[in-house]
Motif scaffolding. Structure first.
Motif, PDB file in Angstrom:
ATOM      1  N   LEU A  71       1.228  -0.759  -0.244  1.00 54.79           N
ATOM      2  CA  LEU A  71       0.013   0.220  -0.174  1.00 54.79           C
ATOM      3  C   LEU A  71       0.670   1.247   0.229  1.00 54.79           C
ATOM      4  N   SER A  72       0.466   2.315  -0.249  1.00 52.59           N
ATOM      5  CA  SER A  72       1.011   3.838  -0.863  1.00 52.59           C
ATOM      6  C   SER A  72       0.194   4.802   0.285  1.00 52.59           C
ATOM      7  N   GLY A  73       0.651   5.354   0.062  1.00 54.70           N
ATOM      8  CA  GLY A  73      -0.043   6.804   0.517  1.00 54.70           C
ATOM      9  C   GLY A  73      -0.890   7.116   1.754  1.00 54.70           C
ATOM     10  N   ALA A  74      -2.327   7.577   1.492  1.00 48.04           N
ATOM     11  CA  ALA A  74      -2.356   7.598   2.407  1.00 48.04           C
ATOM     12  C   ALA A  74      -3.315   5.603   2.750  1.00 48.04           C
ATOM     13  N   ALA A  75      -3.240   4.983   2.497  1.00 46.72           N
ATOM     14  CA  ALA A  75      -4.141   3.775   2.761  1.00 46.72           C
ATOM     15  C   ALA A  75      -2.827   2.978   3.217  1.00 46.72           C
ATOM     16  N   ILE A  90      -9.730   6.743  12.432  1.00 49.31           N
ATOM     17  CA  ILE A  90      -9.546   7.407  11.323  1.00 49.31           C
ATOM     18  C   ILE A  90      -9.215   5.781  10.148  1.00 49.31           C
ATOM     19  N   GLY A  91      -8.595   5.115  10.290  1.00 50.08           N
ATOM     20  CA  GLY A  91      -7.925   3.486   9.763  1.00 50.08           C
ATOM     21  C   GLY A  91      -9.395   2.630   8.788  1.00 50.08           C
ATOM     22  N   GLU A  92     -10.688   2.823   9.883  1.00 49.05           N
ATOM     23  CA  GLU A  92     -11.514   2.186   8.900  1.00 49.05           C
ATOM     24  C   GLU A  92     -12.589   3.187   8.294  1.00 49.05           C
ATOM     25  N   LEU A  93     -12.811   4.376   8.603  1.00 45.90           N
ATOM     26  CA  LEU A  93     -12.981   5.339   7.399  1.00 45.90           C
ATOM     27  C   LEU A  93     -12.365   5.711   6.593  1.00 45.90           C
ATOM     28  N   ALA A  94     -11.618   5.803   6.387  1.00 46.32           N
ATOM     29  CA  ALA A  94     -10.724   5.244   5.160  1.00 46.32           C
ATOM     30  C   ALA A  94     -10.783   4.334   4.668  1.00 46.32           C
ATOM     31  N   ARG A  95     -11.885   3.492   4.409  1.00 44.11           N
ATOM     32  CA  ARG A  95     -11.904   2.218   3.851  1.00 44.11           C
ATOM     33  C   ARG A  95     -12.659   2.880   2.892  1.00 44.11           C
ATOM     34  N   LEU A  96     -13.297   4.086   3.368  1.00 46.98           N
ATOM     35  CA  LEU A  96     -15.227   4.804   3.273  1.00 46.98           C
ATOM     36  C   LEU A  96     -15.126   5.022   1.465  1.00 46.98           C
ATOM     37  N   PRO A  97     -15.105   5.249   0.350  1.00 48.61           N
ATOM     38  CA  PRO A  97     -15.247   5.253  -1.100  1.00 48.61           C
ATOM     39  C   PRO A  97     -14.581   6.741  -1.147  1.00 48.61           C
ATOM     40  N   LEU A  98     -15.450   7.327  -0.332  1.00 46.71           N
ATOM     41  CA  LEU A  98     -15.451   9.071  -1.089  1.00 46.71           C
ATOM     42  C   LEU A  98     -14.638   9.370   0.190  1.00 46.71           C
ATOM     43  N   LEU A  99     -14.476   9.109   0.800  1.00 43.53           N
ATOM     44  CA  LEU A  99     -13.387   9.065   1.696  1.00 43.53           C
ATOM     45  C   LEU A  99     -11.889   9.246   2.176  1.00 43.53           C
ATOM     46  N   ASP A 100     -12.054   7.878   1.316  1.00 48.37           N
ATOM     47  CA  ASP A 100     -10.239   7.447   0.957  1.00 48.37           C
ATOM     48  C   ASP A 100      -9.885   8.513  -0.503  1.00 48.37           C
ATOM     49  N   ARG A 101     -10.367   8.813  -1.544  1.00 50.74           N
ATOM     50  CA  ARG A 101      -9.986   9.732  -2.227  1.00 50.74           C
ATOM     51  C   ARG A 101      -9.199  10.930  -1.418  1.00 50.74           C
ATOM     52  N   LEU A 102     -10.533  11.063  -0.453  1.00 50.11           N
ATOM     53  CA  LEU A 102     -10.558  12.297   0.269  1.00 50.11           C
ATOM     54  C   LEU A 102      -8.832  12.533   0.590  1.00 50.11           C
ATOM     55  N   PHE A 103      -8.670  11.396   1.327  1.00 51.45           N
ATOM     56  CA  PHE A 103      -7.663  11.792   2.672  1.00 51.45           C
ATOM     57  C   PHE A 103      -5.937  11.181   1.338  1.00 51.45           C
ATOM     58  N   GLY A 105      -5.661  13.019  -1.305  1.00 53.81           N
ATOM     59  CA  GLY A 105      -5.684  14.135  -2.187  1.00 53.81           C
ATOM     60  C   GLY A 105      -5.101  15.125  -1.229  1.00 53.81           C
ATOM     61  N   PHE A 106      -5.631  14.901   0.592  1.00 55.59           N
ATOM     62  CA  PHE A 106      -4.826  15.647   1.485  1.00 55.59           C
ATOM     63  C   PHE A 106      -3.489  14.614   1.304  1.00 55.59           C
ATOM     64  N   TYR A 107      -2.955  13.706   1.220  1.00 51.47           N
ATOM     65  CA  TYR A 107      -1.507  13.195   1.605  1.00 51.47           C
ATOM     66  C   TYR A 107      -0.956  14.202  -0.120  1.00 51.47           C
ATOM     67  N   ARG A 108      -1.326  14.069  -0.319  1.00 51.58           N
ATOM     68  CA  ARG A 108      -0.794  14.470  -2.127  1.00 51.58           C
ATOM     69  C   ARG A 108       0.116  15.519  -1.966  1.00 51.58           C
ATOM     70  N   LEU A 109      -1.477  16.816  -1.235  1.00 48.36           N
ATOM     71  CA  LEU A 109      -0.988  18.321  -0.393  1.00 48.36           C
ATOM     72  C   LEU A 109      -0.158  17.899   0.284  1.00 48.36           C
ATOM     73  N   PHE A 110      -0.253  17.510   1.297  1.00 50.82           N
ATOM     74  CA  PHE A 110       0.563  17.819   1.795  1.00 50.82           C
ATOM     75  C   PHE A 110       2.429  16.748   1.068  1.00 50.82           C
ATOM     76  N   LEU A 111       2.987  15.611   0.755  1.00 52.11           N
ATOM     77  CA  LEU A 111       3.491  15.683  -0.565  1.00 52.11           C
ATOM     78  C   LEU A 111       4.336  17.505  -1.119  1.00 52.11           C
ATOM     79  N   ARG A 112       3.222  17.891  -1.160  1.00 52.68           N
ATOM     80  CA  ARG A 112       3.248  18.762  -2.265  1.00 52.68           C
ATOM     81  C   ARG A 112       4.570  20.344  -0.716  1.00 52.68           C
TER      82      ARG A 112
END
Length: 125
Positions: A71-75, A90-103, A105-112
């Motif tokens: 796995l990589s990033g938010a996953a 928090i880890g369980e919320l990240a399993r939800l389809p919309l929230l996994d993409r949101l998390f 996105g935040f991770y990619r923003l952090f990388l910048r």
């Protein structure tokens, strides 16, 4: 580092030990991981044995191995959080389809912003 048999059921997290932000977060997570459910591996000094991801990729983006899945990033963060009871929601919320993409996105923003944050924290140039 875990052997092949234990990594099939455990979680291995690879992190950049030369990054002051990473060191601080991993130190906190190690304290919270009272059951020692996570094998934390510092990749700042070389390629770990039996790691399917290049060292360059490990340093650029957070990775974990859960069983036979990499796995990589938010996953990867979500998998790690699910192993720590206080962070499990928090880890369980990240399993939800919309929230996994949101998390993610935040991770990619952090990388910048990570290089700037590292400089601020007294780390890498």
């Amino acid at each position: 580092m875990q052997d092949a048999a234990s990594s099939a059921t455990g979680l291995t997290v690879w992190f950049d030990g030369a990054c002051p932000l990473c060191r601080r977060e991993i130190a906190m997570l190690r304290r919270l991981d009272r059951r020692a459910a996570i094998d934390f591996v510092d990749v700042s000094e070389g390629q770990p044995e039996s790691c399917p991801v290049s060292r360059e990729d490990l340093l650029a983006r957070f990775h974990a191995r859960e069983g036979d899945r990499v796995l990589s990033g938010a996953a990867a963060f979500a998998a790690m959080y699910r192993r720590i009871p206080v962070l499990r929601p928090i880890g369980e919320l990240a399993r939800l389809p919309l929230l996994d993409r949101l998390f993610e996105g935040f991770y990619r923003l952090f990388l910048r912003f990570r290089p700037h944050l590292q400089k601020w924290a007294g780390g890498k140039d």
